[in-house]
Design a protein around this motif. Structure first.
Motif, mmCIF file in Angstrom:
data_model
loop_
_atom_site.group_PDB
_atom_site.id
_atom_site.type_symbol
_atom_site.label_atom_id
_atom_site.label_comp_id
_atom_site.label_asym_id
_atom_site.label_seq_id
_atom_site.Cartn_x
_atom_site.Cartn_y
_atom_site.Cartn_z
ATOM 1 N N THR A 152 -1.830 13.661 8.304
ATOM 2 C CA THR A 152 -2.336 14.922 8.857
ATOM 3 C C THR A 152 -1.511 16.080 8.333
ATOM 4 O OG1 THR A 152 -3.106 13.843 10.883
ATOM 5 C CG2 THR A 152 -2.794 16.238 10.957
ATOM 6 N N LEU A 153 -2.191 17.059 7.741
ATOM 7 C CA LEU A 153 -1.565 18.281 7.253
ATOM 8 C C LEU A 153 -1.938 19.420 8.200
ATOM 9 C CD1 LEU A 153 -0.031 19.774 4.924
ATOM 10 C CD2 LEU A 153 -2.282 20.230 3.935
ATOM 11 N N THR A 154 -0.946 20.039 8.782
ATOM 12 C CA THR A 154 -1.168 21.152 9.703
ATOM 13 C C THR A 154 -0.794 22.458 9.008
ATOM 14 O OG1 THR A 154 -0.639 19.717 11.589
ATOM 15 C CG2 THR A 154 -0.619 22.105 11.974
ATOM 16 N N ILE A 155 -1.744 23.382 8.966
ATOM 17 C CA ILE A 155 -1.545 24.670 8.292
ATOM 18 C C ILE A 155 -1.477 25.751 9.367
ATOM 19 C CG2 ILE A 155 -2.451 26.275 6.574
ATOM 20 C CD1 ILE A 155 -4.108 23.829 5.522
ATOM 21 N N VAL A 156 -0.334 26.387 9.459
ATOM 22 C CA VAL A 156 -0.115 27.415 10.484
ATOM 23 C C VAL A 156 -0.188 28.792 9.820
ATOM 24 C CG1 VAL A 156 1.460 28.317 12.220
ATOM 25 C CG2 VAL A 156 1.314 25.838 11.828
ATOM 26 N N ALA A 205 0.839 -1.206 0.000
ATOM 27 C CA ALA A 205 0.000 0.000 0.000
ATOM 28 C C ALA A 205 0.875 1.256 0.000
ATOM 29 C CB ALA A 205 -0.918 0.006 1.212
ATOM 30 N N PRO A 206 0.356 2.376 -0.550
ATOM 31 C CA PRO A 206 1.121 3.633 -0.495
ATOM 32 C C PRO A 206 1.223 4.136 0.940
ATOM 33 C CG PRO A 206 -1.087 4.033 -1.338
ATOM 34 C CD PRO A 206 -0.933 2.555 -1.229
ATOM 35 N N THR A 207 2.157 5.035 1.180
ATOM 36 C CA THR A 207 2.319 5.627 2.510
ATOM 37 C C THR A 207 2.222 7.140 2.395
ATOM 38 O OG1 THR A 207 4.724 5.681 2.248
ATOM 39 C CG2 THR A 207 3.772 3.750 3.333
ATOM 40 N N VAL A 208 1.813 7.789 3.485
ATOM 41 C CA VAL A 208 1.716 9.250 3.521
ATOM 42 C C VAL A 208 2.515 9.759 4.710
ATOM 43 C CG1 VAL A 208 -0.531 9.317 2.400
ATOM 44 C CG2 VAL A 208 -0.416 9.163 4.881
ATOM 45 N N ALA A 209 2.956 11.002 4.603
ATOM 46 C CA ALA A 209 3.736 11.619 5.676
ATOM 47 C C ALA A 209 2.973 12.815 6.229
ATOM 48 C CB ALA A 209 5.094 12.070 5.145
ATOM 49 N N ASP A 210 2.976 12.966 7.533
ATOM 50 C CA ASP A 210 2.414 14.165 8.149
ATOM 51 C C ASP A 210 3.279 15.364 7.770
ATOM 52 O OD1 ASP A 210 0.553 12.539 9.303
ATOM 53 O OD2 ASP A 210 1.531 12.449 11.260
ATOM 54 N N ALA A 211 2.653 16.535 7.652
ATOM 55 C CA ALA A 211 3.400 17.726 7.234
ATOM 56 C C ALA A 211 2.818 18.964 7.892
ATOM 57 C CB ALA A 211 3.380 17.878 5.720
ATOM 58 N N THR A 232 -6.027 24.463 -1.690
ATOM 59 C CA THR A 232 -5.748 25.893 -1.574
ATOM 60 C C THR A 232 -6.461 26.454 -0.361
ATOM 61 O OG1 THR A 232 -7.589 26.422 -3.078
ATOM 62 C CG2 THR A 232 -5.394 26.231 -4.041
ATOM 63 N N VAL A 233 -5.783 27.329 0.355
ATOM 64 C CA VAL A 233 -6.367 27.992 1.517
ATOM 65 C C VAL A 233 -6.160 29.493 1.378
ATOM 66 C CG1 VAL A 233 -6.139 26.033 3.093
ATOM 67 C CG2 VAL A 233 -4.231 27.611 2.827
ATOM 68 N N SER A 234 -7.175 30.262 1.776
ATOM 69 C CA SER A 234 -7.110 31.729 1.715
ATOM 70 C C SER A 234 -7.642 32.301 3.022
ATOM 71 C CB SER A 234 -7.914 32.248 0.512
ATOM 72 O OG SER A 234 -7.500 31.652 -0.687
ATOM 73 N N PRO A 235 -6.930 32.092 4.121
ATOM 74 C CA PRO A 235 -7.429 32.559 5.423
ATOM 75 C C PRO A 235 -7.326 34.072 5.552
ATOM 76 C CG PRO A 235 -5.218 31.675 5.654
ATOM 77 C CD PRO A 235 -5.615 31.430 4.229
ATOM 78 N N TRP A 236 -8.252 34.653 6.316
ATOM 79 C CA TRP A 236 -8.210 36.089 6.580
ATOM 80 C C TRP A 236 -7.886 36.387 8.032
ATOM 81 C CZ3 TRP A 236 -7.815 40.235 3.630
ATOM 82 C CH2 TRP A 236 -8.055 40.091 2.275
ATOM 83 N N GLU A 237 -7.485 35.361 8.760
ATOM 84 C CA GLU A 237 -7.087 35.556 10.142
ATOM 85 C C GLU A 237 -6.081 34.490 10.522
ATOM 86 O OE1 GLU A 237 -10.311 33.550 12.870
ATOM 87 O OE2 GLU A 237 -11.324 34.781 11.362
ATOM 88 N N GLY A 238 -5.376 34.724 11.628
ATOM 89 C CA GLY A 238 -4.379 33.759 12.055
ATOM 90 C C GLY A 238 -5.009 32.560 12.732
ATOM 91 N N GLY A 239 -4.244 31.492 12.871
ATOM 92 C CA GLY A 239 -4.725 30.287 13.535
ATOM 93 C C GLY A 239 -4.020 29.060 12.995
ATOM 94 N N THR A 240 -4.387 27.910 13.538
ATOM 95 C CA THR A 240 -3.846 26.628 13.091
ATOM 96 C C THR A 240 -4.993 25.778 12.575
ATOM 97 O OG1 THR A 240 -2.040 26.718 14.703
ATOM 98 C CG2 THR A 240 -2.561 24.565 13.760
ATOM 99 N N PHE A 241 -4.844 25.260 11.373
ATOM 100 C CA PHE A 241 -5.889 24.484 10.730
ATOM 101 C C PHE A 241 -5.309 23.122 10.343
ATOM 102 C CE2 PHE A 241 -6.124 28.979 9.694
ATOM 103 C CZ PHE A 241 -7.373 29.321 10.193
ATOM 104 N N THR A 242 -6.140 22.093 10.370
ATOM 105 C CA THR A 242 -5.665 20.750 10.025
ATOM 106 C C THR A 242 -6.554 20.128 8.950
ATOM 107 O OG1 THR A 242 -6.955 19.739 11.813
ATOM 108 C CG2 THR A 242 -4.657 20.321 12.282
ATOM 109 N N ALA A 243 -5.927 19.286 8.142
ATOM 110 C CA ALA A 243 -6.629 18.492 7.131
ATOM 111 C C ALA A 243 -6.080 17.074 7.198
ATOM 112 C CB ALA A 243 -6.431 19.089 5.740
#
Length: 478
Positions: free
Chosen positions: A222-226, A133-139, A189-200
């Motif tokens: 897990t992708l963490t968007i800071v 199976a394929p593998t994924v990496a957290d980022a 694609t992300v276009s945030p208008w405020e600060g924070g931490t988001f996950t996908a």
């Protein structure tokens, strides 16, 4: 006795109650017999194409294979056995058994060599196909508030034994991230208008050639968007006009800390208005021309991402230029219009008021200054100094606002009788536009029509978007 025969003939020699040993091709010897349910005396008979055994043996088989119980030349026996090796139970030389099994691996239960059962179930992966199976990496990635950031999920996926056929986004970053995902390109694609931490969260899907065809899914990545909190740009004035000046133009320069930014300005925000669309400029320097005598305020916005800083400056234009008479330029010249390409003292007079060097040559810079002056005073911005623009210039030069009051005769009665509506153009349209709050460009388009309708509705008139006698009377009496 002994006999010498070919292997094919030896295979055909079968006596009643005896199974003959089959000689290999080209061998010579005696066919050994084993009694089967025969008389106690042992072998009953041996038969060949040319002779018979003991007296109790059955009659020799005919050459054409006929005989009551003696095997024929074609190998068929009383029990139905055939030369091709089929036995009593119907087994064949090709390996098929009495239960219907075949050399190709099919069994009596209907199973086939391709691995599918008679119920049609999928085959198991071939033993020599290894499925990984394929593998994924957290980022973790960083985005900027107020800007769009593209994230390619393929960068965090490693293929297994097969190719990647998809990346499923199982958890979205949330509404505040203003996210969008392209399922074909795997770009988030992300276009945030405020600060924070988001996950996908995402899962890679692969398929291995030659395997069962089932999806091979990775574990969940897990992708963490800071997104740092927006920081307002640091701004200050580098250049402004004097607090009191006779110049009808003003030049401004803004200091901005390093980094990309967008700068826009608004001059003299209309009374009661909370905001207005700023004029965007390239760089950090801009100039305002065609200012009337009086107090002026400029507001500047500098934006970087979601961070915005504001500057404001107020100054006053006082009695500019010497007092200017209406006949300082001949009426015939004004009626003909002064435009690009003209030269002489009349052009120098205009230049002093609109704020360009008074060199007496009506070039591109002078035309731009005239256009700016016209826009600032609600005139048709055509760059030509005709009667209306000249009247405004005289007014400004003598300390007035440059905007003539609207009277019943400001627009010819015949024009009002016909009605001014969509498609019209000229100074009369500009007068109407100034009153109803539209951009005074002298062209009666859809925006002017909408503004006229709104004005009519607010004043209890039929909102048809046409300036006729009743609407014009209301404008004059306002």
């Amino acid at each position: 006795m002994s006999a010498r025969m070919s292997a094919p003939r030896a295979r055909r020699i079968v006596a009643a109650g005896v199974i003959a040993a089959v000689l290999t091709a080209g061998s010579v010897g005696v066919a050994a017999a084993t009694p089967l349910d025969g008389p106690d005396t042992g072998v009953g008979a041996l038969a060949d194409e040319g002779g018979a055994g003991g007296g109790d043996a059955p009659a020799p088989a005919a050459e054409d294979g006929s005989g009551e119980d003696v095997p024929a030349e074609d190998g068929s026996g009383e029990d139905g056995s055939a030369e091709d090796g089929s036995g009593e139970d119907g087994s064949a030389e090709d390996g098929s058994g009495g239960d219907g099994s075949a050399e190709d691996g099919s069994g009596g239960d209907g199973s086939a060599e391709d691995g599918t059962d008679e119920d049609g179930s999928d085959e198991e992966p071939p033993a020599d196909v290894v499925v990984v199976a394929p593998t994924v990496a957290d980022a973790t990635v960083q985005a900027i508030a107020g800007e769009t950031t593209a994230i390619d999920l393929d960068a965090y996926v490693t293929a297994g034994s097969g190719e990647i056929v998809g990346i499923d986004l199982e958890e979205w970053p949330g509404d505040r991230a203003n996210a969008d995902y392209d399922w074909d390109t795997h770009v988030l694609t992300v276009s945030p208008w405020e600060g924070g931490t988001f996950t996908a969260q995402f899962v890679a899907v692969g398929r291995t050639a030659g395997a069962s065809g089932a999806d091979e899914r990775s574990s969940t990545g897990t992708l963490t968007i800071v997104v740092p909190e927006p920081v307002d740009p640091v701004v200050s004035w580098a250049q402004t006009p004097a607090a009191s000046t006779t110049s009808t133009s003003a030049r401004f320069t803004v200091n901005v800390d390093p980094g990309e930014f967008t700068l826009g300005y608004v001059v003299d925000l209309p009374p009661g208005a909370q905001s207005a669309s700023p004029v965007e400029v390239q760089g950090n320097t801009f100039e305002v021309t065609g200012l009337a005598v009086g107090r002026h305020t400029v507001g500047v916005s500098v934006q970087r991402g979601a961070g915005t800083s504001w500057l404001e400056y107020t100054w006053e234009v006082v009695g500019s230029a010497p007092v200017l008479a209406a006949d300082a330029i001949p009426a015939a010249t004004i009626r003909a219009g002064i435009s690009r390409g003209a030269s002489g003292e009349s052009v120098a007079i205009i230049q002093r008021v609109v704020g360009t060097p008074a060199d007496g040559r009506f070039g591109a810079a002078t035309r731009a200054a005239v256009v700016a002056f016209q826009r600032a005073h609600g005139l048709v911005a055509d760059g030509i100094v005709g009667p209306l623009t000249w009247a405004a210039i005289v007014s400004v030069a003598n300390g007035g606002t440059g905007i003539a009051p609207v009277t019943a005769t400001s627009i010819p009665a015949a024009q009002i009788a016909r009605g001014i509506s969509r498609g019209a153009s000229g100074p009369s349209v500009a007068i109407v536009q100034r009153i109803v709050g539209a951009d005074a460009d002298g062209r009666f388009g859809p925006r002017t029509q909408a503004a006229v309708r709104a004005w009519q509705k607010a004043h209890g008139l039929v909102a048809d978007g046409i300036v006729g006698r009743l609407t014009w009377a209301a404008i004059v009496a306002r």
